[in-house]
Motif scaffolding. Structure first.
Motif, PDB file in Angstrom:
ATOM      1  N   PHE A 170     -64.401  38.533 -12.237  1.00 12.38           N
ATOM      2  CA  PHE A 170     -65.720  39.161 -12.093  1.00 12.38           C
ATOM      3  C   PHE A 170     -65.593  40.681 -12.122  1.00 12.38           C
ATOM      4  O   PHE A 170     -66.449  41.374 -12.669  1.00 12.38           O
ATOM      5  N   LEU A 185     -65.820  31.432 -19.118  1.00 18.08           N
ATOM      6  CA  LEU A 185     -65.737  31.673 -17.684  1.00 18.08           C
ATOM      7  C   LEU A 185     -66.687  30.740 -16.950  1.00 18.08           C
ATOM      8  O   LEU A 185     -67.615  30.189 -17.547  1.00 18.08           O
ATOM      9  N   THR A 241     -68.771  33.060 -11.802  1.00 15.96           N
ATOM     10  CA  THR A 241     -68.036  34.313 -12.008  1.00 15.96           C
ATOM     11  C   THR A 241     -68.945  35.356 -12.640  1.00 15.96           C
ATOM     12  O   THR A 241     -69.005  36.505 -12.191  1.00 15.96           O
ATOM     13  N   LYS A 265     -71.718  36.421 -10.177  1.00 10.27           N
ATOM     14  CA  LYS A 265     -71.246  37.376  -9.174  1.00 10.27           C
ATOM     15  C   LYS A 265     -71.174  38.779  -9.757  1.00 10.27           C
ATOM     16  O   LYS A 265     -71.604  39.747  -9.121  1.00 10.27           O
TER      17      LYS A 265
END
Length: 129
Positions: A14, A48, A52, A55
């Motif tokens: 992230f 991903l 992630t 965030k």
């Protein structure tokens, strides 16, 4: 906007994504008002987890680098270039360090400071904030 994520790097994914978006804003690759991919689309494109990307977007929005407009999408904040240089974590660390120094200067022990900090955090959490 080209985003490169190194899954083998020590830096969290992230955090890498945040840095890449900030890099694109800083270089002019994306500008104020430009649309960003949806969380789902970007997660899919970069292979991903949705959480992630969510965030990274949440933290970028907190820092006013991006702005989410409900179902219309996510966009580069009008003041993104100015806002992306502010690091909230550095600021919080600096503020806490100043407070700890002031407490130590008045004679408080580290144990007393830790207990006071824990009590303050628990009361804040107990109040639902």
């Amino acid at each position: 906007m080209e985003i490169v994520i190194d899954i083998d790097a020590e830096e969290p994914l992230f955090s890498q994504l945040m840095a890449e978006i900030k890099r694109a804003v800083g270089s002019g690759g994306i500008g104020p008002g430009d649309a960003l991919p949806s969380i789902r689309q970007l997660a899919n494109d970069l292979n991903l987890n949705n959480k992630t990307v969510a965030k990274a977007y949440q933290l970028l929005e907190r820092d006013k680098v991006i702005v989410t407009k409900g179902y219309r999408g996510t966009f580069v904040h009008p003041d993104a270039r100015e806002n992306m240089n502010f690091d909230l974590n550095d600021w919080v660390t600096s503020q806490i360090q100043q407070t700890i120094t002031a407490c130590r200067d008045r004679g408080a022990t580290d144990s007393e400071i830790r207990i006071a900090f824990a009590n303050i955090m628990q009361n804040k959490l107990a109040a639902g904030e």
